[in-house]
Design a protein around this motif. Structure first.
Motif, short mmCIF file in Angstrom:
data_model
loop_
_atom_site.label_atom_id
_atom_site.label_comp_id
_atom_site.label_asym_id
_atom_site.label_seq_id
_atom_site.Cartn_x
_atom_site.Cartn_y
_atom_site.Cartn_z
N UNK A 184 4.98 34.14 -27.25
CA UNK A 184 4.93 35.52 -27.86
C UNK A 184 5.30 35.41 -28.98
N UNK A 185 6.37 35.05 -28.77
CA UNK A 185 7.26 35.25 -30.88
C UNK A 185 7.28 34.07 -31.85
N UNK A 186 6.39 32.87 -31.64
CA UNK A 186 6.01 32.48 -32.30
C UNK A 186 4.58 32.79 -32.25
N UNK A 187 3.90 33.24 -31.19
CA UNK A 187 2.96 33.55 -31.54
C UNK A 187 2.67 34.87 -32.60
N UNK A 188 3.64 35.87 -32.28
CA UNK A 188 2.88 36.92 -33.25
C UNK A 188 3.41 36.61 -35.05
N UNK A 189 4.09 35.75 -35.39
CA UNK A 189 4.28 35.00 -36.67
C UNK A 189 3.04 34.60 -36.95
N UNK A 190 3.02 33.58 -36.77
CA UNK A 190 1.64 32.49 -37.00
C UNK A 190 0.55 33.29 -37.04
N UNK A 191 -0.19 34.56 -36.16
CA UNK A 191 -1.05 34.93 -36.27
C UNK A 191 -0.80 36.48 -37.37
N UNK A 192 0.08 36.82 -37.74
CA UNK A 192 0.28 37.59 -38.99
C UNK A 192 0.40 36.82 -40.39
N UNK A 193 0.57 36.20 -40.29
CA UNK A 193 0.43 34.73 -41.62
C UNK A 193 -0.94 34.67 -42.09
N UNK A 194 -1.31 33.93 -40.14
CA UNK A 194 -2.50 33.72 -40.92
C UNK A 194 -3.76 34.65 -41.57
N UNK A 195 -3.80 35.95 -40.71
CA UNK A 195 -4.50 36.84 -40.87
C UNK A 195 -4.44 37.50 -42.62
N UNK B 53 0.05 39.79 -26.51
CA UNK B 53 -0.78 39.33 -28.13
C UNK B 53 -1.28 40.80 -28.34
N UNK B 54 -1.55 40.91 -27.93
CA UNK B 54 -2.49 42.67 -28.45
C UNK B 54 -2.24 43.32 -29.94
N UNK B 55 -0.77 43.01 -28.92
CA UNK B 55 0.35 44.06 -30.20
C UNK B 55 0.78 43.22 -31.50
N UNK B 56 1.18 42.23 -30.97
CA UNK B 56 0.94 41.25 -32.88
C UNK B 56 -0.46 41.64 -33.70
N UNK B 57 -1.69 41.27 -32.77
CA UNK B 57 -3.14 41.21 -33.10
C UNK B 57 -3.81 42.45 -33.76
N UNK B 58 -3.29 43.24 -33.33
CA UNK B 58 -3.66 44.95 -33.62
C UNK B 58 -2.74 44.86 -35.26
N UNK B 59 -1.23 44.85 -34.85
CA UNK B 59 -1.21 44.88 -36.89
C UNK B 59 -1.22 43.82 -37.90
N UNK B 60 -1.55 42.61 -36.82
CA UNK B 60 -2.83 41.54 -38.03
C UNK B 60 -3.88 42.02 -38.70
N UNK B 61 -4.65 42.68 -37.38
CA UNK B 61 -5.62 43.11 -38.33
C UNK B 61 -5.71 44.56 -39.14
N UNK B 62 -4.62 45.71 -38.71
CA UNK B 62 -4.50 46.65 -39.43
C UNK B 62 -4.06 46.38 -40.85
N UNK B 63 -2.98 45.66 -40.87
CA UNK B 63 -2.12 45.25 -42.02
C UNK B 63 -3.50 44.15 -43.19
N UNK B 64 -4.33 43.21 -42.57
CA UNK B 64 -4.76 42.10 -43.34
C UNK B 64 -6.06 43.34 -44.19
N UNK B 65 -6.55 44.16 -43.44
CA UNK B 65 -7.70 45.39 -44.42
C UNK B 65 -6.67 46.06 -45.22
N UNK B 66 -5.43 46.75 -45.07
CA UNK B 66 -4.76 47.07 -46.27
C UNK B 66 -4.60 46.83 -47.11
N UNK B 67 -3.81 44.80 -46.77
CA UNK B 67 -4.04 44.18 -47.81
C UNK B 67 -5.32 43.94 -48.55
N UNK B 68 -6.13 43.75 -47.65
CA UNK B 68 -8.00 43.00 -48.45
C UNK B 68 -8.59 44.25 -49.16
N UNK B 69 -7.89 45.47 -49.08
CA UNK B 69 -8.54 46.94 -49.78
C UNK B 69 -7.09 46.73 -50.98
#
Length: 461
Positions: A373-384, A293-309
């Protein structure tokens, strides 16, 4: 620029920010992995206690952490708008929030009676779990404070600072856990078992906070944010207006995380009713899941930061593209890891345990986890991505229905054959993983639809 070129450029931008976040997060997960590996070889009964105690601690910690990390989207938008000093001031407010939230959090860890009772443990295991949680109560304030530091650094695109501290903490955690777990009779240090692992965590967590404060004070790259100045070397006064802004976003974020995590971690509490072997198998599977889960979570954190900026800079079309490209990248990587997990689940289980009964129960759980894991990655990124647009209320209700209702509630019905018609292969622990996958599928679809609606509305403004 063509769509394919833009996708590659955005993927590189996300990956450049995500990889140090990933390394740091894997270091955090390695804390639990180290404890799992050490305790599994020390005592199978204490492994079951770790599964229940760890589930309860992380449910409490991650729920509170969700509120603290509302700092990330706020700082990201301030940074995009060029308001560096205001961004730095928000870190102080998040630190206050972390300390205030530690009060109810520690109370729950010190008095966990109703929560532990859900697992229906033997008196011996019940005592071990309570002792484990009491020790971790000393670590909770430090963990929440460091979460604020981590959210701030990710938002300003400085995750390598966090990564360095977490890697140093991990280097200390492993030998310290081993030392306190087994003891050193020659110097009069008794074997503390699971308690020793938790005490090692307490020590390391507070050292992380000390390192973060030193870095904020001495690293000149934090100077534009004026986190600490010659005139202001401690925490700034608690600002009610800033606290309201943090709580407005942080409360639904924290509740969303609490629902999401409890839907997963409370599985261990209920599975514990089935006996030590099923819950030990679930603990091994859950630990592998935590690493993946750390892989999609890291991508989600990074994407969220860039989107917010980009939102803060009013570059809304670029923010929109980054969000969708982050979702595509997370899904592609999750599919790759899911396939690898299916192929390597047998050898992977063998790394954790030599107990044939535990391994037999864990094998089908690993298959469910690949889909999970696949489904978790999708919902995590969308939420972030939604959080980076300061949308957190509606996702909270989606999580409640999909993960709490379908996932945890449906899992209980299947696992314990409540309706009397559950197929044998879905009874027990597999029932929870099947229902959890269904809940994640529902959440992913609903969050992706909500994201599309929000983006259309914001771009029309």
């Amino acid at each position: 620029m063509g769509l394919g070129v833009i996708l590659r450029v955005n993927a590189k931008r996300i990956a450049a920010l995500a990889w140090p976040v990933l390394v740091g997060q894997l270091s955090v997960v390695a804390f639990g992995t180290i404890d799992t590996l050490l305790v599994a070889r020390h005592s199978s009964s204490e492994l079951a206690a770790l599964a229940v105690g760890g589930a309860l601690y992380f449910t409490i910690f991650l729920g509170l952490m969700g509120a603290v990390t509302a700092l990330g989207p706020i700082v990201g938008q301030l940074l995009g708008a060029g308001k560096h000093a205001q961004a730095g001031a928000q870190l102080h407010q998040a630190a206050w929030l972390a300390l205030l939230l530690s009060i109810p959090g520690c109370a729950l860890l010190l008095m966990p009676g109703p929560l532990v009772a859900l697992a229906q443990l033997t008196p011996e295991l019940d005592a071990v779990v309570r002792m484990y949680l009491a020790a971790l109560a000393m670590a909770l304030p430090a963990a929440l404070l460091f979460s604020a530091f981590r959210a701030f650094n990710t938002a300003i695109s400085r995750p390598k600072a966090v990564m360095s501290i977490l890697l140093a903490a991990l280097a200390l955690k492993a030998p310290l856990s081993l030392l306190l777990l087994g003891g050193v009779p020659a110097i009069g240090l008794p074997a503390l078992g699971l308690l020793g692992c938790s005490l090692a965590t307490v020590i390391v967590m507070w050292l992380q906070v000390v390192a973060a404060v030193v870095l904020l004070r001495r690293d000149v790259r934090y100077a534009p944010y004026a986190v600490f100045t010659a005139a202001q070397r401690g925490l700034r006064r608690l600002d009610p207006m800033s606290q309201r802004a943090l709580l407005k976003l942080g409360v639904p974020m924290g509740l969303s995380v609490l629902i999401e995590v409890s839907g997963f971690t409370l599985m261990a509490v209920f599975i514990a009713r089935l006996g030590a072997t099923p819950v030990a198998a679930h603990q091994l599977t859950a630990n592998v899941m935590s690493v993946l889960f750390m892989f999609p979570l890291a991508l989600s954190h990074a994407t969220s930061a860039l989107v917010a900026q980009h939102v803060g800079a009013r570059q809304l079309h670029e923010a929109q593209r980054l969000g969708w490209h982050g979702l595509a990248l997370a899904l592609a990587l999750a599919l790759l890891f899911g396939a690898a997990l299916l192929a390597l689940r047998g050898p992977l289980i063998a790394l954790y345990t030599h107990d044939a009964a535990v391994a037999a129960v864990a094998l089908p759980l690993m298959a469910w986890m690949a889909l999970f894991h696949v489904l978790d990655a999708a919902q995590t990124m969308a939420a972030f991505v939604l959080r980076s647009w300061h949308v957190a209320g509606a996702p909270m209700f989606i999580f409640a229905a999909a993960l709490g209702g379908v996932g945890l509630g449906g899992g209980y019905v299947l696992a314990f054959n409540v309706l009397g018609n559950t197929p044998t292969w879905l009874q027990g622990a597999p029932g929870y993983w099947a229902a959890g996958s269904a809940g994640l599928a529902l959440a992913a679809l609903a969050l992706a639809g909500l994201l599309a609606w929000v983006l259309r509305a914001r771009l029309r403004e």
